[in-house]
Design an enzyme around this catalytic site. Structure first.
Site, PDB file in Angstrom:
ATOM      1  N   SER A  64      12.553  -3.266   5.359  1.00 22.82           N
ATOM      2  CA  SER A  64      11.646  -2.508   6.221  1.00 22.82           C
ATOM      3  C   SER A  64      11.677  -3.062   7.638  1.00 22.82           C
ATOM      4  O   SER A  64      11.970  -4.238   7.872  1.00 22.82           O
ATOM      5  CB  SER A  64      10.214  -2.565   5.694  1.00 22.82           C
ATOM      6  OG  SER A  64      10.136  -2.036   4.390  1.00 22.82           O
TER       7      SER A  64
HETATM    8  N1  SAH Z   1       9.907  -4.944   0.554  1.00 25.31           N
HETATM    9  C1  SAH Z   1      11.316  -4.747   0.766  1.00 25.31           C
HETATM   10  C2  SAH Z   1      11.625  -3.296   1.108  1.00 25.31           C
HETATM   11  C3  SAH Z   1      12.765  -2.795   0.291  1.00 25.31           C
HETATM   12  S1  SAH Z   1      12.991  -1.040   0.266  1.00 25.31           S
HETATM   13  C4  SAH Z   1      11.863  -5.717   1.791  1.00 25.31           C
HETATM   14  O1  SAH Z   1      11.076  -6.461   2.386  1.00 25.31           O
HETATM   15  O2  SAH Z   1      13.073  -5.767   1.993  1.00 25.31           O
HETATM   16  C5  SAH Z   1      12.083  -0.591  -1.192  1.00 25.31           C
HETATM   17  C6  SAH Z   1      12.526  -1.183  -2.505  1.00 25.31           C
HETATM   18  O3  SAH Z   1      11.721  -0.576  -3.533  1.00 25.31           O
HETATM   19  C7  SAH Z   1      13.978  -0.919  -2.904  1.00 25.31           C
HETATM   20  O4  SAH Z   1      14.617  -2.137  -3.156  1.00 25.31           O
HETATM   21  C8  SAH Z   1      13.853  -0.064  -4.178  1.00 25.31           C
HETATM   22  O5  SAH Z   1      14.880  -0.310  -5.128  1.00 25.31           O
HETATM   23  C9  SAH Z   1      12.491  -0.492  -4.705  1.00 25.31           C
HETATM   24  N2  SAH Z   1      11.840   0.446  -5.631  1.00 25.31           N
HETATM   25  C10 SAH Z   1      11.776   1.793  -5.571  1.00 25.31           C
HETATM   26  N3  SAH Z   1      11.082   2.279  -6.622  1.00 25.31           N
HETATM   27  C11 SAH Z   1      10.681   1.200  -7.372  1.00 25.31           C
HETATM   28  C12 SAH Z   1       9.956   1.031  -8.595  1.00 25.31           C
HETATM   29  N4  SAH Z   1       9.482   2.062  -9.302  1.00 25.31           N
HETATM   30  N5  SAH Z   1       9.746  -0.236  -9.043  1.00 25.31           N
HETATM   31  C13 SAH Z   1      10.208  -1.315  -8.360  1.00 25.31           C
HETATM   32  N6  SAH Z   1      10.907  -1.213  -7.214  1.00 25.31           N
HETATM   33  C14 SAH Z   1      11.157   0.016  -6.722  1.00 25.31           C
END
Ligand code: SAH
Length: 215
Positions: A64
């Protein structure tokens, strides 16, 4: 991995840029100033690690934008010792920011490859207060509930019931909700068990998907 004076200088500038964009929570700004974001990015993006931008982290996911991380973190109002559940571990950067605020962090990722990579990175970086789980975050983490705060870092269609149930009394859930764009929602569970919802600004997240994905 090294954190040079140059990196520290770039991080200072990022903190000032976030201040200008309206982030005023000093504890959150200090955490952004303390955590080397370039550790969580591919070497190819190192020069840009302190730009206020999202970047690809592989597996069609993104780290993000720092503004979004700061915005969501400020809404959570984290205090040392709080138990925080993060849905969507991704790069691990948001989890590291929560740990820098003194939280005990439980972070859940649905993509096995990302889970394995980030778990190893956080171990190498010695983030001892972060525990990683390979799960479907729609279901939360019932055996570790209740949580003081829950943060969802992917765009949800609606608010999963399981996450509301896993909030402690007085707890806060921050979740972006919507199809192509998401509105940030902050939901507070009152001491009596009812829920109060605030609708805040609009963002664009990668989708919150059900089920897990094996590598
Ligand atoms: N907090 C992260 C943002 C990553 S983008 C950072 O600081 O880099 C969002 C993430 O959510 C992705 O890796 C995606 O695979 C995950 N995601 C999406 N749906 C999900 C679910 N149901 N359970 C766990 N993770 C999920």
């Amino acid at each position: 991995m090294t954190d040079s004076y140059r990196h520290k200088g770039m991080r200072k500038k990022l903190v000032e840029a976030l201040r200008v964009r309206g982030i005023s929570d000093e504890a959150v700004l200090a955490a952004i100033g303390a955590v080397p974001r370039h550790f969580f990015l591919d070497k190819a993006f190192e020069e840009h690690a302190y730009d206020d931008k999202p970047f690809p982290i592989g597996n069609k996911q993104t780290i993000s934008q720092p503004f979004t991380v700061a915005y969501q973190t400020a809404l959570l109002d984290v205090h040392p010792g709080d138990r925080v559940l993060e849905i969507g571990t991704g790069s691990g950067y948001q989890a590291a920011i929560l740990a820098a605020l003194g939280a005990k962090v439980f972070t859940v990722e649905r993509q096995e490859a990302l889970y394995l990579r980030t778990k190893e990175l956080l171990r190498t970086l010695k983030f001892k207060t972060i525990q990683c789980f390979f799960r479907d975050g729609m279901l939360g983490l019932p055996e570790y509930a209740p949580f003081n705060q829950i943060i969802v870092t992917a765009g949800a269609i609606d608010v999963p019931e399981a996450l509301l149930e896993q909030l402690a009394p007085g707890g806060i859930l921050v979740i972006p909700v919507g199809h192509t764009e998401q509105q940030m929602m902050r939901i507070r569970r009152t001491e009596r068990g009812s829920f109060k919802t605030e609708q805040l600004d609009t963002f664009r997240f990668v989708p919150f998907l059900g089920g897990v994905e094996h590598k």
